[in-house]
Write a protein that holds these residues in place. Structure first.
Motif, PDB file in Angstrom:
ATOM      1  N   GLN A   1      -1.917  -5.325  -0.181  1.00  0.00           N
ATOM      2  CA  GLN A   1      -1.818  -6.631  -0.867  1.00  0.00           C
ATOM      3  C   GLN A   1      -2.671  -6.715  -2.117  1.00  0.00           C
ATOM      4  OE1 GLN A   1      -2.417  -9.433   2.414  1.00  0.00           O
ATOM      5  NE2 GLN A   1      -1.319  -7.847   3.556  1.00  0.00           N
ATOM      6  N   THR A   2      -2.633  -5.647  -2.871  1.00  0.00           N
ATOM      7  CA  THR A   2      -3.335  -5.636  -4.151  1.00  0.00           C
ATOM      8  C   THR A   2      -2.560  -6.443  -5.188  1.00  0.00           C
ATOM      9  OG1 THR A   2      -4.392  -3.530  -3.683  1.00  0.00           O
ATOM     10  CG2 THR A   2      -4.094  -4.097  -6.009  1.00  0.00           C
ATOM     11  N   THR A   3      -1.256  -6.192  -5.269  1.00  0.00           N
ATOM     12  CA  THR A   3      -0.433  -6.846  -6.295  1.00  0.00           C
ATOM     13  C   THR A   3      -0.121  -8.276  -5.884  1.00  0.00           C
ATOM     14  OG1 THR A   3       0.532  -4.723  -6.859  1.00  0.00           O
ATOM     15  CG2 THR A   3       1.733  -6.686  -7.589  1.00  0.00           C
TER      16      THR A   3
ATOM     17  N   ASP B   1       2.445  14.456  -1.758  1.00  0.00           N
ATOM     18  CA  ASP B   1       1.297  15.371  -1.788  1.00  0.00           C
ATOM     19  C   ASP B   1       0.511  15.359  -0.476  1.00  0.00           C
ATOM     20  OD1 ASP B   1      -1.247  13.288  -2.671  1.00  0.00           O
ATOM     21  OD2 ASP B   1       0.772  12.630  -3.130  1.00  0.00           O
TER      22      ASP B   1
ATOM     23  N   GLY C   1       3.727  -6.291  -2.071  1.00  0.00           N
ATOM     24  CA  GLY C   1       4.325  -5.704  -0.880  1.00  0.00           C
ATOM     25  C   GLY C   1       4.913  -6.795   0.000  1.00  0.00           C
TER      26      GLY C   1
ATOM     27  N   ALA D   1       3.626   9.744  -6.671  1.00  0.00           N
ATOM     28  CA  ALA D   1       3.296   8.896  -7.827  1.00  0.00           C
ATOM     29  C   ALA D   1       1.934   9.291  -8.378  1.00  0.00           C
ATOM     30  CB  ALA D   1       3.297   7.430  -7.414  1.00  0.00           C
ATOM     31  N   ARG D   2       1.024   9.656  -7.472  1.00  0.00           N
ATOM     32  CA  ARG D   2      -0.329   9.990  -7.911  1.00  0.00           C
ATOM     33  C   ARG D   2      -0.333  11.249  -8.763  1.00  0.00           C
ATOM     34  NH1 ARG D   2      -5.205  10.348  -3.697  1.00  0.00           N
ATOM     35  NH2 ARG D   2      -5.173   8.083  -3.907  1.00  0.00           N
TER      36      ARG D   2
ATOM     37  N   GLY E   1       2.388   2.478  -2.542  1.00  0.00           N
ATOM     38  CA  GLY E   1       2.257   3.125  -3.852  1.00  0.00           C
ATOM     39  C   GLY E   1       3.217   2.610  -4.913  1.00  0.00           C
ATOM     40  N   LYS E   2       3.693   1.370  -4.769  1.00  0.00           N
ATOM     41  CA  LYS E   2       4.633   0.807  -5.753  1.00  0.00           C
ATOM     42  C   LYS E   2       4.002   0.714  -7.147  1.00  0.00           C
ATOM     43  CE  LYS E   2       5.067  -2.903  -3.212  1.00  0.00           C
ATOM     44  NZ  LYS E   2       4.228  -2.387  -2.096  1.00  0.00           N
ATOM     45  N   SER E   3       2.783   0.177  -7.198  1.00  0.00           N
ATOM     46  CA  SER E   3       2.139  -0.007  -8.508  1.00  0.00           C
ATOM     47  C   SER E   3       1.800   1.338  -9.143  1.00  0.00           C
ATOM     48  CB  SER E   3       0.878  -0.855  -8.358  1.00  0.00           C
ATOM     49  OG  SER E   3       1.198  -2.126  -7.838  1.00  0.00           O
ATOM     50  N   THR E   4       1.367   2.284  -8.309  1.00  0.00           N
ATOM     51  CA  THR E   4       1.063   3.621  -8.828  1.00  0.00           C
ATOM     52  C   THR E   4       2.329   4.247  -9.415  1.00  0.00           C
ATOM     53  OG1 THR E   4      -0.537   3.829  -7.022  1.00  0.00           O
ATOM     54  CG2 THR E   4       0.004   5.840  -8.229  1.00  0.00           C
TER      55      THR E   4
ATOM     56  N   ASN F   1       7.281   8.340  -1.100  1.00  0.00           N
ATOM     57  CA  ASN F   1       6.081   8.597  -1.909  1.00  0.00           C
ATOM     58  C   ASN F   1       4.961   9.267  -1.091  1.00  0.00           C
ATOM     59  OD1 ASN F   1       4.497   8.432  -4.268  1.00  0.00           O
ATOM     60  ND2 ASN F   1       3.569   6.515  -3.582  1.00  0.00           N
ATOM     61  N   LYS F   2       3.947   9.694  -1.809  1.00  0.00           N
ATOM     62  CA  LYS F   2       2.784  10.389  -1.237  1.00  0.00           C
ATOM     63  C   LYS F   2       3.199  11.749  -0.679  1.00  0.00           C
ATOM     64  CE  LYS F   2       0.460   5.948  -0.485  1.00  0.00           C
ATOM     65  NZ  LYS F   2      -0.656   5.213   0.123  1.00  0.00           N
TER      66      LYS F   2
ATOM     67  N   ASN G   1       0.779  -1.237   0.000  1.00  0.00           N
ATOM     68  CA  ASN G   1       0.000   0.000   0.000  1.00  0.00           C
ATOM     69  C   ASN G   1       0.816   1.296   0.000  1.00  0.00           C
ATOM     70  OD1 ASN G   1      -2.770   0.653  -0.222  1.00  0.00           O
ATOM     71  ND2 ASN G   1      -2.708   1.565   1.803  1.00  0.00           N
TER      72      ASN G   1
HETATM   73  N1  LIG Z   1      -2.085  10.675  -2.007  1.00  0.00           N
HETATM   74  C1  LIG Z   1      -1.380   9.759  -2.672  1.00  0.00           C
HETATM   75  N2  LIG Z   1      -1.859   8.504  -2.752  1.00  0.00           N
HETATM   76  C2  LIG Z   1      -1.111   7.599  -3.432  1.00  0.00           C
HETATM   77  C3  LIG Z   1       0.120   7.930  -4.049  1.00  0.00           C
HETATM   78  N3  LIG Z   1       0.621   6.809  -4.621  1.00  0.00           N
HETATM   79  C4  LIG Z   1      -0.281   5.829  -4.386  1.00  0.00           C
HETATM   80  N4  LIG Z   1      -1.326   6.290  -3.679  1.00  0.00           N
HETATM   81  C5  LIG Z   1      -2.517   5.542  -3.229  1.00  0.00           C
HETATM   82  O1  LIG Z   1      -2.101   4.540  -2.310  1.00  0.00           O
HETATM   83  C6  LIG Z   1      -2.914   3.370  -2.450  1.00  0.00           C
HETATM   84  C7  LIG Z   1      -2.036   2.164  -2.700  1.00  0.00           C
HETATM   85  O2  LIG Z   1      -1.409   2.290  -3.964  1.00  0.00           O
HETATM   86  P1  LIG Z   1      -0.789   1.037  -4.730  1.00  0.00           P
HETATM   87  O3  LIG Z   1      -0.002   1.585  -5.872  1.00  0.00           O
HETATM   88  O4  LIG Z   1      -1.828   0.011  -5.016  1.00  0.00           O
HETATM   89  O5  LIG Z   1       0.217   0.485  -3.593  1.00  0.00           O
HETATM   90  P2  LIG Z   1       1.197  -0.781  -3.635  1.00  0.00           P
HETATM   91  O6  LIG Z   1       2.425  -0.415  -2.903  1.00  0.00           O
HETATM   92  O7  LIG Z   1       1.370  -1.245  -5.038  1.00  0.00           O
HETATM   93  O8  LIG Z   1       0.365  -1.846  -2.789  1.00  0.00           O
HETATM   94  P3  LIG Z   1       0.464  -3.483  -2.810  1.00  0.00           P
HETATM   95  O9  LIG Z   1       0.307  -3.931  -4.220  1.00  0.00           O
HETATM   96  O10 LIG Z   1      -0.672  -3.888  -1.963  1.00  0.00           O
HETATM   97  O11 LIG Z   1       1.779  -3.838  -2.224  1.00  0.00           O
HETATM   98  C8  LIG Z   1      -3.887   3.664  -3.593  1.00  0.00           C
HETATM   99  O12 LIG Z   1      -5.093   4.112  -3.033  1.00  0.00           O
HETATM  100  C9  LIG Z   1      -3.188   4.775  -4.354  1.00  0.00           C
HETATM  101  O13 LIG Z   1      -4.077   5.608  -5.079  1.00  0.00           O
HETATM  102  C10 LIG Z   1       0.586   9.287  -3.956  1.00  0.00           C
HETATM  103  O14 LIG Z   1       1.636   9.676  -4.451  1.00  0.00           O
HETATM  104  N5  LIG Z   1      -0.212  10.138  -3.247  1.00  0.00           N
END
Ligand SMILES: Nc1nc2c(ncn2[C@@H]2O[C@H](COP(=O)(O)OP(=O)(O)OP(=O)(O)O)[C@@H](O)[C@H]2O)c(=O)[nH]1
Ligand SMILES: [Mg+2]
Length: 297
Positions: free
Chosen positions: A37-39, A127, A63, A155-156, A16-19, A124-125, A14
């Motif tokens: 744990q989406t990915t 913002d 993750g 990333a967003r 934001g790796k995938s984002t 990340n995040k 969670n």
């Molecule tokens: N505000 C904000 N939210 C973000 C950012 N990057 C990702 N998110 C949010 O964080 C949440 C998780 O993002 P993912 O990219 O699915 O995270 P992940 O690390 O791939 O998660 P897993 O696959 O579970 O390991 C989502 O709701 C995204 O929209 C960012 O830069 N800013």
């Protein structure tokens, strides 16, 4: 000579790796959701700059977590293998949550597993925090063992990506491109379509249900009238979950289907007929044979 190589993503669920992979690739190659744990699969997202002559193959990964069943055991094994084979590691942390024991555990594990492989850290995040908060997180991240350089990013919003990408390009070796420059991901088409459907399930269900769901595309048929027919199974683990997925009067599955069809049409660039069947398979997360067939290895 071009620069080209593999960059493995590491970090807690969670963060934001995938984002971040999608932002660097500039396409929706990996699914994203609010749930940890989406990915579940290693997905290579390919970013190519022909003018500057580089290609980064970003390996999005699950993750890091404690394995609980055959599914999560496979996920963690895959993370270790992919990280060991990467030219550079992109370790992602969450500025909003700060640096915690989970991040310290991962940085130590990376140091032990990667040896000479450079590790850069994306905070990340960005913002979600103000300057003072970011400064504090950067100071804490600088204490992480084995981390070579820090990059605050969102990333967003796509902020801060340029210097990070430049650094990664520096870290990958000289060599020919690894994928055709127009290719964006290495996922077989049916798996990509299944993931896009699963993304809509994740967005529209709550609590434990998202973790209990997997999607398998059984057939893709190109009809003479130009419509692409996609047949998919949504696997749940219990009848009660099946009931939730279908919803009163079939409302939930209809909502999922409409949203997923929109995503598939965008991906395939044409009209799609989507047939979704909800099936129950008890303990599918422990079923090695099914995991093989789902391509989770
Ligand atoms: N505000 C904000 N939210 C973000 C950012 N990057 C990702 N998110 C949010 O964080 C949440 C998780 O993002 P993912 O990219 O699915 O995270 P992940 O690390 O791939 O998660 P897993 O696959 O579970 O390991 C989502 O709701 C995204 O929209 C960012 O830069 N800013
Ligand atoms: Mg992910």
């Amino acid at each position: 000579m071009s620069q080209a190589g593999f960059v493995g993503l590491a970090g807690r669920p969670n963060v934001g790796k995938s984002t971040l992979v999608n932002a660097i690739v500039g396409a929706h190659v990996a699914i994203v959701s609010e749930r940890p744990q989406t990915t579940r699969r290693a997905i290579r997202g390919v970013a190519t700059d022909l003018a500057a002559d580089w290609q980064l193959v970003m390996t999005d990964l699950p993750g890091v977590q404690r394995p609980r069943d055959a599914l999560t055991v496979r996920m963690q094994r895959r993370v270790e293998r992919e990280i060991a084979d990467s030219d550079a590691v992109l370790f992602v942390v969450n500025a909003e949550q700060g640096i915690g024991p989970g991040d310290r555990f991962i940085s130590k594990a990376l140091l032990a597993a990667t040896g000479e492989t450079p590790v850069v850290c994306a905070v990340n995040k960005a913002d979600r925090v103000n300057n003072a908060e970011m400064a504090a997180v950067l100071a804490a991240a600088a204490e992480l063992e084995g981390v070579d350089e820090l990059f605050p990013v969102s990333a967003r919003k796509g902020d801060g990506l340029r210097p990070l990408i430049e650094k990664l390009v520096e870290l990958v070796p000289e060599g020919p491109f690894l994928f055709p420059p127009e290719q964006r991901s290495d996922l077989p088409s049916e798996v990509l379509l299944a993931e896009l459907i699963r993304e809509q399930v994740l967005r529209r269900t709550r609590d434990e249900l998202p973790h209990a769901v997997e999607v398998q595309v059984s057939e893709v048929a190109h009809r003479e009238d130009g419509v692409v027919e996609v047949h998919a199974h949504i696997w749940a683990e219990a009848e009660s979950q099946k009931g939730i997925l279908i919803g009163a009067g079939g409302r939930k599955i209809k909502e999922i289907g409409t949203a997923a069809r929109g995503e598939l049409e965008r991906e395939l660039g044409g009209k799609v007929f989507l047939d979704l069947q909800v099936r129950v398979r008890k303990r599918w997360r422990r079923d090695e044979g099914l995991l093989d067939r789902l391509g989770i290895e």
